[in-house]
Enzyme design. Structure first.
Site, PDB file in Angstrom:
ATOM      1  CG  ASN A  46      -0.220  -0.015   2.526  1.00  0.00           C
ATOM      2  OD1 ASN A  46       1.013   0.029   2.567  1.00  0.00           O
ATOM      3  ND2 ASN A  46      -0.968  -0.102   3.614  1.00  0.00           N
TER       4      ASN A  46
ATOM      5  CD  GLU B 246       2.127  -3.959   3.535  1.00  0.00           C
ATOM      6  OE1 GLU B 246       1.651  -3.226   2.638  1.00  0.00           O
ATOM      7  OE2 GLU B 246       2.743  -3.510   4.527  1.00  0.00           O
TER       8      GLU B 246
ATOM      9  CB  THR C 282       4.272  -1.371  10.740  1.00  0.00           C
ATOM     10  OG1 THR C 282       4.621  -0.181  11.441  1.00  0.00           O
ATOM     11  CG2 THR C 282       2.759  -1.488  10.621  1.00  0.00           C
TER      12      THR C 282
ATOM     13  CG  HIS D 110      29.478 -20.493 -36.968  1.00  0.00           C
ATOM     14  ND1 HIS D 110      28.137 -20.833 -36.988  1.00  0.00           N
ATOM     15  CD2 HIS D 110      29.953 -20.837 -38.187  1.00  0.00           C
ATOM     16  CE1 HIS D 110      27.831 -21.371 -38.156  1.00  0.00           C
ATOM     17  NE2 HIS D 110      28.913 -21.380 -38.903  1.00  0.00           N
ATOM     18  CG  ASN D 111      27.166 -18.326 -39.742  1.00  0.00           C
ATOM     19  OD1 ASN D 111      28.196 -18.250 -40.421  1.00  0.00           O
ATOM     20  ND2 ASN D 111      26.216 -19.192 -40.007  1.00  0.00           N
TER      21      ASN D 111
ATOM     22  CD  GLU E 162      31.673 -17.749 -40.541  1.00  0.00           C
ATOM     23  OE1 GLU E 162      31.892 -18.487 -41.527  1.00  0.00           O
ATOM     24  OE2 GLU E 162      31.044 -18.116 -39.535  1.00  0.00           O
TER      25      GLU E 162
ATOM     26  CG  ASP F  82      29.024 -16.290 -44.198  1.00  0.00           C
ATOM     27  OD1 ASP F  82      30.242 -16.505 -44.174  1.00  0.00           O
ATOM     28  OD2 ASP F  82      28.184 -17.091 -43.759  1.00  0.00           O
TER      29      ASP F  82
ATOM     30  CG  HIS G 181      23.614 -18.690 -43.132  1.00  0.00           C
ATOM     31  ND1 HIS G 181      22.906 -19.733 -42.594  1.00  0.00           N
ATOM     32  CD2 HIS G 181      24.829 -19.204 -43.453  1.00  0.00           C
ATOM     33  CE1 HIS G 181      23.652 -20.823 -42.582  1.00  0.00           C
ATOM     34  NE2 HIS G 181      24.828 -20.521 -43.109  1.00  0.00           N
TER      35      HIS G 181
ATOM     36  CD  GLU H  95      33.731 -18.847 -45.178  1.00  0.00           C
ATOM     37  OE1 GLU H  95      33.724 -19.115 -46.394  1.00  0.00           O
ATOM     38  OE2 GLU H  95      34.364 -19.496 -44.337  1.00  0.00           O
TER      39      GLU H  95
ATOM     40  CB  SER I  21      37.935 -23.708 -41.791  1.00  0.00           C
ATOM     41  OG  SER I  21      38.303 -22.377 -41.549  1.00  0.00           O
TER      42      SER I  21
ATOM     43  CG  ASP J  21       9.788 -30.792 -11.321  1.00  0.00           C
ATOM     44  OD1 ASP J  21       9.103 -31.757 -10.908  1.00  0.00           O
ATOM     45  OD2 ASP J  21       9.303 -29.855 -11.991  1.00  0.00           O
TER      46      ASP J  21
END
Length: 783
Positions: A149, A158, A189, A305-306, A335, A337, A350, A384, A521, A706
């Protein structure tokens, strides 16, 4: 309960205006641009938004989540909308981790400047907070969150709700006893300091108190000699313990009188344990501590990569943000391309997929701007190239003009080298890796011989094409008829100096026909096969030549392989899809956490020795096995997994994993603690035997048990074996996997969450974080 910010930040007109609120346009795409009312909350730490002024507001972001604020012209998205919105009115909020950027457009340049300057002021302020200030602010945030509140005090009802939000399952009678004990004013409180006392009663650490009393004669403090005993016996500090004790007391003892008397209180002891000095990660490994003058092939190099993709490999978005994020996290090999684009401008995407396209010149500009913000050591552009002769010339021009002196276009001294240069010699240089028409020797001849005819020129180019590495085809393109590749442009070829790309045929062929500056590579499948069939030859190959490993084209979801097995063979550039969170990126981050996060880590001696007999699949002597004992003690303030269920409490367990050679890769875990994510206690010992510790990474994982399904991930921390401190360390904040969700905006961001463990063999008391230490010496807002 006053916010930490109040009384500590200077009065600032920008912040006052931000707290009044501003109507701005939130931009997600070219088609999604909606008005939202943004307002900095009175706590100065959170920004909320609504559809309109006075409307129902909800949290947008916390200042602690913000990395930086960029101007509009730096936003790829806002640049595309420049005809619709002036760039001067736009700005971008960049967040830590993998959270998407927030692009906003204000109604005027003045409003944009107010928010940019104000946000950056708050970000700088949060960054400068010390450990106690972060804890104070965190408690203040929780108080604000629990005070439903908003009357500045918390009732017991609370408090009960807040306990569930904080992951605490507690008997109601016990909770009420703690509440009454903290309610010094007997008002029914809790306010300010009373809430702090209530929090301290929740976070009593009997296991740490026991350790403290083991060395303290009166149970109240550690004298200088007692603290020296602790540092020598538990932390294995040796002869430096006496000098170190004085430094640590001066740094972590909160009371001035304690500092003068050279004693350490319990609060000071806790502050030390949760500091960098008490961290499991050896502080001597944090700065540049390795020899950076060895040839490039002697290092592991953080590789992407990419890099342009921020999503999957088929339909994902291509963005310069991929390069910015990779470079800022210390990646040193990106990289690119490149394909023919419209209007004569090469594009990056890509190929043969539905991924979006970005201009090559934008990529180069981003690389030039961010290449050396995190690390001064060289950046490798793995090109590339699929472009026509004409657009290859454009590529060469953009690289030369945009990168300028950053681009390495000839050998360092103009002479023919006998080995690759070192990271130190290549500081703040960008190297091009790609196909090359000639050898380096031919390039460096004093008088270049021109081809006698166009036919001879074409023959040279076709020969170079035959030697270059093949582009792996995506699943969609495998069925397409292969087209002839364009001939290589001499101006682009000339920019390849130390990293000429060549096709790998066999280790024998490489030894007989290739030079040290030529690099091959390998697909992950090919590299795995070579390690299994000729592991030692692969190791020897990597002692004189660079190797790059890349993910299979079948990983269309941008998933990753385990990089460890390729590091075991000495492969330097083990490229990962850095946009994809998970175990594999945890290992990468863990390895490159050392050496100032520079992106270069010196390989072990036996992977740099040209006469090495090491085989990653069958290691033999002189390796001496080591035994690691880890006592997992307790945890602190673990976050919820299911943040939508207020009543849910986690059942945490700790799994310790070792990654290294195949024989060393293993894992063990503790039992779970039921319904306690706030201060779970395990007190269990795990034992590991490791044959090749030089290659081992240690990963701590906290999971929510779990019984009906797989255990849910809570957080993790990974570090190299050789970077563990001895003694009784605390794991630093556990990293959450962003793909599994960050803490929600409706829950305060904790400064840490801890898991405490004592380990031996490289022993120390270890702790980890997504929530704060248990010591609190001052009320939030007072300081």
């Amino acid at each position: 309960m006053a916010s930490l910010l109040q009384g500590r930040l200077p009065v600032n007109q920008d912040l006052l205006l931000m707290q009044k609120g501003t109507l701005m346009r939130k931009v997600r795409s070219k088609s999604w641009k909606k008005l939202r009312y943004f307002r900095l909350q009175d706590d100065g730490m959170t920004v909320w938004h609504a559809r309109q002024a006075g409307g129902r507001a909800k949290p947008s972001f916390s200042i602690s989540d913000v990395d930086t604020v960029r101007e509009g012209h730096e936003s790829e998205l806002l640049r595309n909308l420049a005809e619709e919105f002036p760039l001067e009115q736009g700005f971008t909020i960049v967040f830590h981790g993998r959270r998407s950027n927030l692009d906003l457009v204000a109604n005027s340049v003045e409003e944009a400047q107010i928010w940019m300057q104000g946000l950056q002021l708050l970000v700088d302020f949060v960054t400068s907070m010390d450990q106690q200030e972060r804890l104070d602010q965190w408690l203040s945030d929780w108080f604000q969150h629990g005070d439903k509140n908003q009357d500045g005090r918390m009732s017991f009802g609370e408090v009960q709700r807040l306990l569930h939000l904080m992951n605490v399952e507690m008997d109601q009678d016990h909770a009420f006893q703690l509440f009454q004990r903290a309610d010094a004013s007997q008002s029914g409180t809790l306010e300010g300091e009373e809430f702090v006392e209530f929090y301290k009663s929740l976070t009593q650490r009997p296991e740490v108190q026991e350790l403290f009393e083991k060395f303290s004669s009166d149970g109240q403090k550690l004298t200088l000699l007692e603290f020296v005993d602790f540092l020598q016996e538990e932390q294995k500090e040796g002869e430096r313990a006496s000098d170190l004790a004085l430094e640590l007391i001066d740094c972590y003892e909160p009371s001035d009188s304690g500092k003068l008397r050279h004693v350490l209180s319990m609060d000071g002891f806790l502050s030390y344990l949760y500091s960098k000095d008490g961290d499991i990660f050896n502080p001597t490994c944090l700065p540049i501590y390795q020899d950076m003058t060895q040839p490039l092939n002697q290092y592991y190099i953080s590789s992407s990569h990419n890099t342009y993709l921020v999503g999957d490999q088929l339909c994902g978005q291509s963005s310069v943000e991929g390069y910015i994020r990779a470079l800022k996290r210390g990646c040193r090999c990106v990289e690119v391309d490149i394909w023919d684009g419209p209007s004569g401008e090469p594009i990056v995407y890509h190929g043969h997929t539905l991924t979006s396209r970005i201009p090559f010149k934008d990529v180069v500009a981003a690389i030039g701007q961010y290449a050396f913000q995190t690390s001064d050591y060289p950046v490798i552009l793995s090109l590339e190239n699929h472009c026509s002769w004409e657009q290859q010339e454009i590529i060469a021009r953009h690289l030369t003009e945009i990168l300028g002196n950053q681009l390495l276009s000839t050998t360092l001294d103009g002479q023919l080298p006998t080995q690759l240069p070192s990271p130190e010699e290549l500081r703040r240089k960008i190297l091009v890796k790609g196909k090359k028409l000639k050898t380096l020797e031919e390039d460096l001849e004093e008088e270049e011989e021109e081809p006698e005819s166009e036919l001879e020129e074409a023959e040279l180019q076709l020969e170079a094409q035959m030697e270059s590495e093949p582009q792996e085809l995506s699943p969609r393109s495998k069925d397409k008829k292969k087209k002839s590749k364009p001939i290589l442009c001499p101006s682009l070829s000339a920019l390849v100096v130390y990293l000429k790309a060549v096709t790998f045929y066999s280790f024998t062929h490489s030894r007989e026909h290739y030079r040290f500056y030529e690099t091959s590579s390998f697909s992950e499948a090919k590299a795995k096969s070579l390690i299994k069939e000729a592991g030692n030859e692969f190791v020897l190959h990597n002692t004189w030549q660079l190797s790059r490993v890349y993910p299979s084209g079948l990983r269309t979801d941008s998933s990753n392989y385990n990089p460890q097995e390729f590091w075991n063979a000495g492969c330097q550039m083990v490229a990962l899809n850095m946009q994809t969170a998970g175990l594999e990126m945890d290992l990468c981050d863990g390895l490159f956490r050392q050496n100032a996060g520079s992106g270069y880590v010196l390989k072990p001696d036996f992977l740099r020795d040209a006469q090495s007999s090491f085989h990653p699949e069958r290691p033999i002597s002189p390796f001496k096995a080591q035994t690691l004992l880890i006592q997992v003690i307790s945890g602190q303030q673990l976050p919820k997994v299911d943040k939508t269920k207020e009543e849910s409490i986690v059942d945490p367990l700790v799994r310790v994993e070792i990654f290294g050679i195949r024989q060393d890769t293993t894992r063990q875990e503790t039992s779970y603690v039921e319904n306690n994510g706030f201060n779970p206690y395990w007190g269990q010992t795990l034992c590991f035997r490791v044959l090749v510790p030089e290659l081992a990474l240690l990963r701590f994982v906290v999971k929510d048990y779990d019984w009906k399904s797989r255990n849910d991930f809570i957080g993790q921390y990974t570090l190299p074996w050789n970077c563990m401190q001895q003694g009784e360390p605390v794991l630093p904040p556990l990293a959450r996997t962003p793909a599994l969700g960050c803490l929600p905006n409706t829950v305060p961001r904790p400064p840490a969450f801890q898991v405490t463990a004592i380990y031996t063999c490289s022993p120390r008391m270890a702790s980890a974080s997504i929530q704060p230490p248990s010591s609190c010496t001052s009320a939030p807002g007072k300081g």
